[in-house]
Design a protein around this motif. Sequence first.
Motif, short mmCIF file in Angstrom:
data_model
loop_
_atom_site.label_atom_id
_atom_site.label_comp_id
_atom_site.label_asym_id
_atom_site.label_seq_id
_atom_site.Cartn_x
_atom_site.Cartn_y
_atom_site.Cartn_z
N TYR A 97 -47.76 -87.37 -117.12
CA TYR A 97 -47.78 -87.52 -115.66
C TYR A 97 -46.79 -88.54 -115.10
N VAL A 98 -46.12 -89.28 -115.95
CA VAL A 98 -45.16 -90.27 -115.46
C VAL A 98 -43.77 -89.92 -115.98
N HIS A 99 -42.77 -90.39 -115.26
CA HIS A 99 -41.38 -90.14 -115.65
C HIS A 99 -41.04 -90.88 -116.94
N GLN A 100 -40.01 -90.39 -117.59
CA GLN A 100 -39.52 -91.06 -118.80
C GLN A 100 -39.19 -92.52 -118.50
N PRO A 101 -39.58 -93.43 -119.39
CA PRO A 101 -39.26 -94.85 -119.16
C PRO A 101 -37.76 -95.06 -119.06
N ALA A 102 -37.37 -96.02 -118.26
CA ALA A 102 -35.95 -96.32 -118.09
C ALA A 102 -35.36 -96.81 -119.41
N ILE A 103 -34.27 -96.21 -119.82
CA ILE A 103 -33.61 -96.56 -121.08
C ILE A 103 -32.17 -96.94 -120.79
N GLY A 119 -38.95 -99.27 -137.29
CA GLY A 119 -40.32 -98.90 -137.64
C GLY A 119 -40.96 -99.89 -138.59
N PRO A 120 -42.24 -99.71 -138.85
CA PRO A 120 -43.06 -98.63 -138.29
C PRO A 120 -43.44 -98.90 -136.83
N ILE A 121 -43.41 -97.84 -136.04
CA ILE A 121 -43.85 -97.86 -134.64
C ILE A 121 -45.22 -97.20 -134.59
N THR A 122 -46.16 -97.85 -133.96
CA THR A 122 -47.52 -97.31 -133.90
C THR A 122 -47.60 -96.07 -133.03
N VAL A 123 -48.28 -95.06 -133.54
CA VAL A 123 -48.52 -93.82 -132.80
C VAL A 123 -49.96 -93.80 -132.33
N ARG A 124 -50.13 -93.54 -131.04
CA ARG A 124 -51.46 -93.32 -130.46
C ARG A 124 -51.39 -92.02 -129.67
N SER A 125 -52.02 -90.99 -130.17
CA SER A 125 -51.98 -89.70 -129.51
C SER A 125 -53.34 -89.03 -129.65
N ALA A 126 -53.38 -87.74 -129.34
CA ALA A 126 -54.60 -86.96 -129.49
C ALA A 126 -54.21 -85.52 -129.78
N CYS A 127 -54.97 -84.86 -130.63
CA CYS A 127 -54.65 -83.47 -130.94
C CYS A 127 -55.05 -82.58 -129.77
N TYR A 156 -37.05 -97.63 -128.41
CA TYR A 156 -37.55 -96.59 -129.31
C TYR A 156 -39.07 -96.53 -129.23
N ALA A 157 -39.71 -97.70 -129.18
CA ALA A 157 -41.17 -97.74 -129.07
C ALA A 157 -41.63 -97.13 -127.75
N ARG A 158 -40.90 -97.38 -126.68
CA ARG A 158 -41.27 -96.82 -125.37
C ARG A 158 -41.14 -95.30 -125.37
N LEU A 159 -40.10 -94.78 -126.02
CA LEU A 159 -39.92 -93.33 -126.09
C LEU A 159 -41.02 -92.69 -126.94
N VAL A 160 -41.37 -93.35 -128.05
CA VAL A 160 -42.47 -92.85 -128.88
C VAL A 160 -43.76 -92.80 -128.06
N ASP A 161 -44.06 -93.86 -127.33
CA ASP A 161 -45.29 -93.92 -126.55
C ASP A 161 -45.32 -92.83 -125.48
N TRP A 162 -44.15 -92.55 -124.87
CA TRP A 162 -44.07 -91.53 -123.81
C TRP A 162 -44.30 -90.13 -124.37
N ILE A 163 -43.71 -89.84 -125.51
CA ILE A 163 -43.87 -88.52 -126.13
C ILE A 163 -45.27 -88.34 -126.70
#
Length: 240
Positions: A97-103, A119-127, A156-163
């Motif tokens: 729901y939010v735009h891609q973070p400014a890079i 890395g490692p960059i922490t992943v927090r997602s949901a199936c 890189y961490a911000r892009l991971v969090d957004w995706i």
Amino acid sequence: MFRELADMTKDNSTEGTPVSVKIRERLKAANQRFHANDNISEFIEPGELEKLLDEVQDKMQGVLDSMVIDTVHDHNTRATARRVAKMYLNEVFRGRYVHQPAITEFPNAEHLNELMIVGPITVRSACSHHLCPVIGKIWIGVLPNKNTNVIGLSKYARLVDWIMGRPQIQEEAIIQLADLIMDKTRPDGLAVVMEASHFCMSWRGVREMDSKMLNSVMRGAFLTNNELRREFLSLIAARK
């Protein structure tokens, strides 16, 4: 083009139309996909996310009612519908729901061309099958060239969090991330490895607690250069 479609939808809609319907109509008018792991921020107008939050709260209250939970007298669940709505829209699925973070991108002034690993960059997602948590780590390897755009490590961490901040399937999520980083940096090679625990397997179903999923995406030089690929994989293996 989108603004014209949005204005047309606004003119043809009634005041009582749910905001989710308005957003969906804009997406359909633009022939735009809106799967669980898609970002739809371009089609959400200012102020609509708060209205969507209210709508999700109402629907979640209906779910609790259908589960025969007395949220009127049960002090523990009295505000659960609102809490869950905020969790989905503002936190765990925020990447929809939010735009891609400014890079901020910088030219490769020093012509760096050696392997870089983040890395490692922490992943927090949901199936997207059960909306159960997916928790893990990601490693990113980049082989730059003189024309590569350089971005800060934190980006890189911000892009991971957004995706990952969307209902995801791990195999699709890692491809989305690789496509985004390739587009932003244009390196000679890119490698992404993800290892994650899936609560849809440990919390429910077979309830296998120790099993994890590990997958990778290799692009450019990481596909053609066996030594480079081995170097990357051996370096991240040593740091697990």
